[in-house]
Motif scaffolding. Structure first.
Motif, PDB file in Angstrom:
ATOM      1  N   VAL A  72       0.864  -1.182   0.000  1.00  0.00           N
ATOM      2  CA  VAL A  72       0.000   0.000   0.000  1.00  0.00           C
ATOM      3  C   VAL A  72       0.898   1.229   0.000  1.00  0.00           C
ATOM      4  N   THR A 110      -6.760  -0.071   0.575  1.00  0.00           N
ATOM      5  CA  THR A 110      -6.283  -0.468   1.893  1.00  0.00           C
ATOM      6  C   THR A 110      -7.316  -1.342   2.588  1.00  0.00           C
ATOM      7  N   LEU A 140       0.483  -6.570   5.163  1.00  0.00           N
ATOM      8  CA  LEU A 140       0.585  -5.347   4.369  1.00  0.00           C
ATOM      9  C   LEU A 140       1.954  -4.723   4.536  1.00  0.00           C
ATOM     10  N   GLY A 151       3.441  -1.199   3.928  1.00  0.00           N
ATOM     11  CA  GLY A 151       2.912   0.118   3.649  1.00  0.00           C
ATOM     12  C   GLY A 151       3.943   1.218   3.674  1.00  0.00           C
ATOM     13  N   ALA A 166      -5.250   5.246   7.556  1.00  0.00           N
ATOM     14  CA  ALA A 166      -4.927   3.901   7.049  1.00  0.00           C
ATOM     15  C   ALA A 166      -3.774   3.300   7.848  1.00  0.00           C
TER      16      ALA A 166
END
Length: 102
Positions: free
Chosen positions: A50, A65, A75, A77, A85
């Motif tokens: 992400v 997300t 994830l 990120g 998020a």
């Protein structure tokens, strides 16, 4: 390991050039997928990436997300820590890695 990237535009062009230049045979580039195929595309990943720009806003949680969280995958990120998020990923202990500077 294979890296699958679904994108279009200048990012896709840059990645295609890097793939050719560096001989990155494990990098698979696909254009945006039909909406009906998105769950299958997301479900193929062992981990999902992400990326959110700093100007995404403190209260923004993009749908990708949320979809990634529903896929039950770790994830990775690159998200401003004050973004909702990032807070959600941290709260749900879904991140794979560590916080920058931490």
């Amino acid at each position: 390991m294979r890296v699958l990237v679904v994108t279009e535009g200048i990012g896709a062009d840059w990645l295609a050039e890097a793939k050719a230049r560096e001989g990155l045979d494990n990098l698979i580039l696909l254009p945006f997928q039909p909406f009906a195929d998105v769950p299958n595309a997301i479900g193929t990943g062992a981990a999902l990436v992400v990326l959110l720009e700093p100007d995404a806003g403190v209260y923004s949680v993009p749908s990708k997300t949320l979809a990634y969280l529903c896929a039950d995958r770790p994830l990775l990120g690159a998200i401003p820590l004050n973004n909702l998020a990032a807070k959600l990923i941290t709260r749900e202990r879904r991140g794979a890695g560590r916080r920058a500077g931490g």
